[in-house]
Enzyme design. Structure first.
Site, mmCIF file in Angstrom:
data_model
loop_
_atom_site.group_PDB
_atom_site.id
_atom_site.type_symbol
_atom_site.label_atom_id
_atom_site.label_comp_id
_atom_site.label_asym_id
_atom_site.label_seq_id
_atom_site.Cartn_x
_atom_site.Cartn_y
_atom_site.Cartn_z
ATOM 1 N N GLU A 105 88.470 86.018 100.254
ATOM 2 C CA GLU A 105 88.499 85.262 101.820
ATOM 3 C C GLU A 105 88.799 84.175 102.669
ATOM 4 O O GLU A 105 89.879 84.423 103.030
ATOM 5 C CB GLU A 105 87.396 86.843 102.314
ATOM 6 C CG GLU A 105 87.244 88.314 101.948
ATOM 7 C CD GLU A 105 86.312 88.403 102.422
ATOM 8 O OE1 GLU A 105 85.079 88.039 101.518
ATOM 9 O OE2 GLU A 105 85.541 89.116 103.073
ATOM 10 N N GLU A 125 83.569 94.241 96.807
ATOM 11 C CA GLU A 125 82.154 94.131 96.892
ATOM 12 C C GLU A 125 80.969 95.714 97.637
ATOM 13 O O GLU A 125 79.912 95.612 97.419
ATOM 14 C CB GLU A 125 81.832 93.781 99.049
ATOM 15 C CG GLU A 125 82.301 91.938 99.041
ATOM 16 C CD GLU A 125 83.518 91.896 98.923
ATOM 17 O OE1 GLU A 125 84.720 92.474 98.714
ATOM 18 O OE2 GLU A 125 83.600 90.751 99.677
HETATM 19 N N1 3HC Z 1 77.744 85.337 92.736
HETATM 20 C C1 3HC Z 1 76.100 85.092 91.123
HETATM 21 N N2 3HC Z 1 76.757 86.025 90.544
HETATM 22 C C2 3HC Z 1 77.767 85.606 90.015
HETATM 23 C C3 3HC Z 1 79.025 86.063 90.236
HETATM 24 C C4 3HC Z 1 78.236 85.976 92.012
HETATM 25 N N3 3HC Z 1 80.178 86.591 92.624
HETATM 26 N N4 3HC Z 1 79.749 86.769 89.429
HETATM 27 C C5 3HC Z 1 79.331 86.601 88.226
HETATM 28 N N5 3HC Z 1 78.348 86.415 88.284
HETATM 29 C C6 3HC Z 1 77.710 85.842 87.584
HETATM 30 C C7 3HC Z 1 77.227 86.918 86.602
HETATM 31 O O1 3HC Z 1 75.585 87.560 86.807
HETATM 32 C C8 3HC Z 1 76.522 86.020 85.364
HETATM 33 O O2 3HC Z 1 75.723 85.667 85.217
HETATM 34 P P1 3HC Z 1 74.672 85.296 83.853
HETATM 35 O O3 3HC Z 1 75.631 84.531 82.750
HETATM 36 O O4 3HC Z 1 73.343 84.271 84.268
HETATM 37 O O5 3HC Z 1 74.115 86.424 83.342
HETATM 38 C C9 3HC Z 1 77.322 85.290 85.254
HETATM 39 O O6 3HC Z 1 78.350 85.314 86.386
HETATM 40 C C10 3HC Z 1 79.425 86.012 84.425
HETATM 41 O O7 3HC Z 1 79.082 87.188 84.591
HETATM 42 P P2 3HC Z 1 80.309 88.322 84.090
HETATM 43 O O8 3HC Z 1 79.357 88.262 82.496
HETATM 44 O O9 3HC Z 1 80.371 89.402 85.079
HETATM 45 O O10 3HC Z 1 81.422 87.147 83.219
HETATM 46 P P3 3HC Z 1 83.266 88.139 82.669
HETATM 47 O O11 3HC Z 1 83.663 86.530 83.073
HETATM 48 O O12 3HC Z 1 82.722 88.902 82.403
HETATM 49 O O13 3HC Z 1 83.461 88.497 84.251
HETATM 50 C C11 3HC Z 1 83.616 88.324 86.908
HETATM 51 C C12 3HC Z 1 83.975 87.667 85.687
HETATM 52 C C13 3HC Z 1 84.737 89.239 87.618
HETATM 53 C C14 3HC Z 1 83.485 87.957 88.762
HETATM 54 C C15 3HC Z 1 81.973 89.461 87.378
HETATM 55 O O14 3HC Z 1 81.026 88.839 86.656
HETATM 56 C C16 3HC Z 1 82.357 89.962 88.891
HETATM 57 O O15 3HC Z 1 83.342 91.145 88.646
HETATM 58 N N6 3HC Z 1 81.709 89.763 89.491
HETATM 59 C C17 3HC Z 1 81.045 90.094 90.656
HETATM 60 C C18 3HC Z 1 82.680 89.619 92.097
HETATM 61 C C19 3HC Z 1 81.743 89.885 93.026
HETATM 62 O O16 3HC Z 1 80.911 92.158 92.978
HETATM 63 N N7 3HC Z 1 82.249 89.887 94.171
HETATM 64 C C20 3HC Z 1 81.713 89.820 95.834
HETATM 65 C C21 3HC Z 1 80.613 89.134 95.894
HETATM 66 S S1 3HC Z 1 79.809 89.597 97.538
HETATM 67 C C22 3HC Z 1 80.449 88.672 98.594
HETATM 68 O O17 3HC Z 1 81.381 88.438 98.242
HETATM 69 C C23 3HC Z 1 80.316 88.632 99.720
HETATM 70 C C24 3HC Z 1 81.387 88.696 101.434
HETATM 71 O O18 3HC Z 1 82.564 89.569 101.218
HETATM 72 C C25 3HC Z 1 81.282 87.841 101.924
#
Ligand code: 3HC
Ligand code: NAI
Length: 692
Positions: A105, A125
């Site tokens: 975004e 999300e």
């Molecule tokens: N916020 C905070 N921490 C996050 C995060 C995020 N968005 N995404 C990942 N992390 C953290 C994980 O909790 C993990 O923490 P830990 O080591 O303490 O356990 C660490 O980052 C590594 O995560 P993964 O083991 O999943 O690492 P990968 O390299 O396998 O994957 C990724 C990375 C593809 C970014 C995956 O973590 C992922 O899919 N994350 C979620 C992304 C997501 O859902 N984003 C949307 C957030 S909501 C949003 O943006 C709202 C907005 O629209 C207003």
């Protein structure tokens, strides 16, 4: 500040720096905001590039900050994006590795976007029960088209950046040095005006009404217990029908509403729980691990064949040992049939089909597997058979090989004692069908080496399972809890329910299948065998006898054409059985129980709270490491509804004092002894605390 600032020539570079994935927490947002201000105030700066340090552009909003004041603290993400878009100098996003959620975004708010190929682009999300809340539902349809955007927003799945070459999402794909390319691009466009804004792109969608009707029908059918996907459709429709500002307002309201839903809280809990499960308090993440290059499986039955497929799917050669050629051929033929079915369905290419089958070799000789790095035993569930196998493995396997057992109920410490190397022995409890089910209970014996545990957990990830550590006890985490659940289901039959009523109540609660349909699918004889062992070991064991009467009549389930339900040849549909229902009613009469009308609420409470109470014992005993591990076990291994976050999270949402009050009520009924709250549950309830 979690964003770095530098100026190269006339180009300012803002680098988000919040490892591991540059989550847009308050400090990172402030860093971008302040960097932008500085760049706009600096007369020598002509353009601004925003990028991310390390392994991501940005993984989106910092979900660890959700539900804390920091998540809304200014500058919030909308403020940052607004400032970027309103800047009077061009702002360029240099995207690489991961641009997800709020990260994408933010990029969409920039005037230009350049990207390295291979970056994962997503608005995920919805997987957290939310929708993009910083303009994603309004800008992505303008950048890539309504259909593509809707698909991405509703599924949350990533698309590789190169797929967007030539769309409004990326102005240029950059091979090689991304930052050099981004700075060159910035210099090229620095003087161009007006600055392009995604919000200004006009959307043209013919057949709008039909398009959204079809989308809604499809999404509603798939979304079932989750509200977010339909809200995503509403917001994308708003992007088409309303002004940008109005659409943004609709999106914001939906986002804030969804944030408060239990479904979203449950999904966020699941996200963190899955990652927490990989952590073992006394084993560091970088603990020494043993290399796993080759594997062996003993036994090519129901489980052995499926376990072998896991290795082959991960590219690890695996040998399967059986007792005689006929059984071995049968086992390997089942494996081949499974792969053939994937090939026919187009889930596997011919090349992969051959490759995977080629990695699985059958043998009748232990000598052929002596050099394997790990061997998983999946022979009959009988201690004397396991003993013979483990003594043999101890004799033949190379030093340092991991010796694992797939036992579902036997004592892993005793099994380890059959060898002279108990530190190398571990339990790997797969779930049936082992090639499909995600859960792997990793059973840590008293003497299991830390490196063996770390290696096995890493292996779980490699073969795409979710490993959850369990201590040694009868049934480990999942099956020990299930015994209490099944016990209550049996008592309910005696007190007034019929199988279809219990199954319906549990399915309405959200279970994939109620307990009796599961029994018919898995084979009622499995539980019968375990109960018989229990009756022999502990004569005071209490279960409802209805399940025994069922098995005595040979009704083992679908495999015998009859179980708790009747089945017609060639059909999987369960038909209520007159014989079974009469048997149940008659059994109540023999016990002198006046059958009563039992509501769905009592059914759900008794089955689910029975799980919760047993899990509280498991936690106190240290068998389960944390409550969230129990939730993962139940969601991934037992069909517990994801939208309720697992039994422990569910109990937390109900309130533990409410759970205890219900248990006290049931304690006054029949077999009240099973409703004594576990000390941990009683304590947490009294203190007004939660499990998670
Ligand atoms: N916020 C905070 N921490 C996050 C995060 C995020 N968005 N995404 C990942 N992390 C953290 C994980 O909790 C993990 O923490 P830990 O080591 O303490 O356990 C660490 O980052 C590594 O995560 P993964 O083991 O999943 O690492 P990968 O390299 O396998 O994957 C990724 C990375 C593809 C970014 C995956 O973590 C992922 O899919 N994350 C979620 C992304 C997501 O859902 N984003 C949307 C957030 S909501 C949003 O943006 C709202 C907005 O629209 C207003
Ligand atoms: P199964 O009966 O289908 O297969 C066992 C296989 O082991 C048979 O093919 C048999 O010929 C072979 N075998 C027996 N002794 C052997 C020996 N000494 N050397 C080589 N092969 C030998 O049993 P299933 O269901 O596959 O179960 C295997 C193990 O997995 C058991 O410990 C069981 O408790 C456990 N398990 C079973 C689950 C299930 O749903 N079936 C789920 C999780 C664990």
């Amino acid at each position: 500040m979690s964003a770095d600032y530098e100026v190269r020539g006339g180009i300012a570079i803002i680098t988000m720096n919040n490892p591991p994935v540059n989550g847009l927490g308050h400090a990172t947002r402030s860093g971008i905001f302040d960097g932008l201000k500085k760049a706009l105030a600096d007369g020598a700066v002509k353009a601004v590039v925003i990028t991310g340090a390390g392994k991501a552009f940005s993984g989106g909003a910092d979900i660890k900050e959700f539900n804390t004041p920091k998540s809304f603290a200014e500058p919030n993400l909308l403020t940052v994006i607004e400032a970027v878009e309103a800047a009077d100098k061009p702002v360029i996003a240099a995207v690489h590795s991961v641009a997800m959620g709020g990260g994408l975004e933010l990029a969409l708010g920039c005037h230009y976007r350049v990207a390295a190929p291979g970056a994962q682009i997503a608005l995920p999300e919805v997987k957290l029960g939310l929708l993009p809340g910083a303009g994603g539902t309004q800008r992505l349809p303008r950048a890539v088209g309504v259909e593509t955007a809707l698909n991405m927003i509703v599924t949350g799945n990533p698309t590789p950046s190169e797929k967007f070459a030539g769309t409004g999402l990326f102005d240029r794909m950059i091979e090689g040095d991304l930052m050099a390319g981004a700075v060159a691009f910035a210099e090229e466009i620095a003087d161009r005006r007006p600055l392009p804004k995604v919000r200004d792109i006009e959307i043209n969608l013919p057949n709008r009404e039909t398009f959204f009707k079809v989308a809604r029908d499809t999404v509603a059918a798939a979304a079932k217990n989750f509200p977010a996907p339909l809200n995503c459709v509403d917001c994308v429709e708003a992007a088409v029908t309303m002004s940008f500002e109005e659409g943004l307002k609709v999106e914001r309201e939906s986002f804030l509403m969804l944030m408060q839903t239990t479904e979203s809280k449950a999904l966020r809990h699941y996200f963190f729980s899955e990652r927490a499960a990989a952590k073992i308090p006394d084993v560091s993440e970088d603990a020494a691990k043993r290399p796993i290059r080759t594997a062996a499986v003993i036994g090519a039955g129901t489980m052995g064949g499926g376990i072998a497929m896991n290795f082959a799917n991960a590219g690890i050669p695996v040998a399967v040992v059986e007792m005689n050629q006929e059984v071995l051929d049968k086992g390997l033929a089942t494996v081949r049939r499974n792969y053939e079915s994937s090939l026919k369905k187009g889930r596997l290419t011919q090349e992969k089909f051959e490759q995977r089958l080629g990695l699985i070799k059958g043998t009748l000789s232990y000598a052929d597997v002596k050099d394997a790095d790990i061997v998983i035993e999946a022979v009959f569930e009988d201690m004397s058979v396991k003993e013979a196998v483990f003594r043999k493995l101890d004799e033949v396997m190379k030093p340092g090989a991991i010796l694992a057992s797939n036992t579902s109920t036997l004592d892993v410490n005793r099994i380890a004692g059959f060898t002279g190397r108990p530190q190398d022995v571990i339990g790997t409890h797969f779930f049936s069908p082992a090639n499909i089910m995600k859960l792997l209970e990793v059973v840590r014996g008293e003497k299991t080496g830390k490196d063996v545990l770390a290696t096995t957990m890493a292996l779980a990830k490699k073969i795409k399972k979710i490993g959850v550590v369990s201590g040694v006890c009868d049934g480990f985490i999942g099956n020990r809890m299930l015994e209490q659940y099944s016990r209550q289901a049996g008592f309910l039959l005696e007190e007034g329910c019929l199988p279809e009523q219990i199954d319906k109540a549990m399915e309405e609660f959200g279970f994939a299948m109620g307990p009796f349909r599961v029994g018919d699918l898995a084979g009622n004889d499995v539980g019968w065998y375990i109960r018989k062992r229990r009756y022999a070991e502990r004569p005071d064991t209490i279960f409802s006898k209805t399940a025994d009467l069922l098995c005595e009549a040979g009704r083992f389930g679908q495999k015998t054409g009859a179980g708790w339900y009747d089945y017609k040849p060639g059909e999987r549909k369960a038909y209520p059985s007159e014989w079974v229902n009469a048997m149940i009613v008659n059994h109540s009469k023999e016990l002198g129980i006046g059958r009563r009308e039992i509501g769905d609420r009592e059914i759900v409470e008794r089955l689910v709270y029975a799980l919760v109470n047993e899990a509280a014992y498991l936690l106190a005993e240290g068998i389960a490491q944390r409550a969230s591990d129990v939730d993962i076990v139940y969601i991934t291994g037992y069909g517990f509804p994801l939208h309720r976050g697992g039994p422990m999270f569910y109990a937390d949402t109900v309130g533990l004092s409410t759970v205890v009050a219900a248990m006290e009520k049931y304690a006054k009924g029949r077999y009240g002894q099973f409703w004594k709250p576990a000390p941990l549950l009683a304590k947490l309830a009294a203190e007004g605390k939660t499990f998670n």
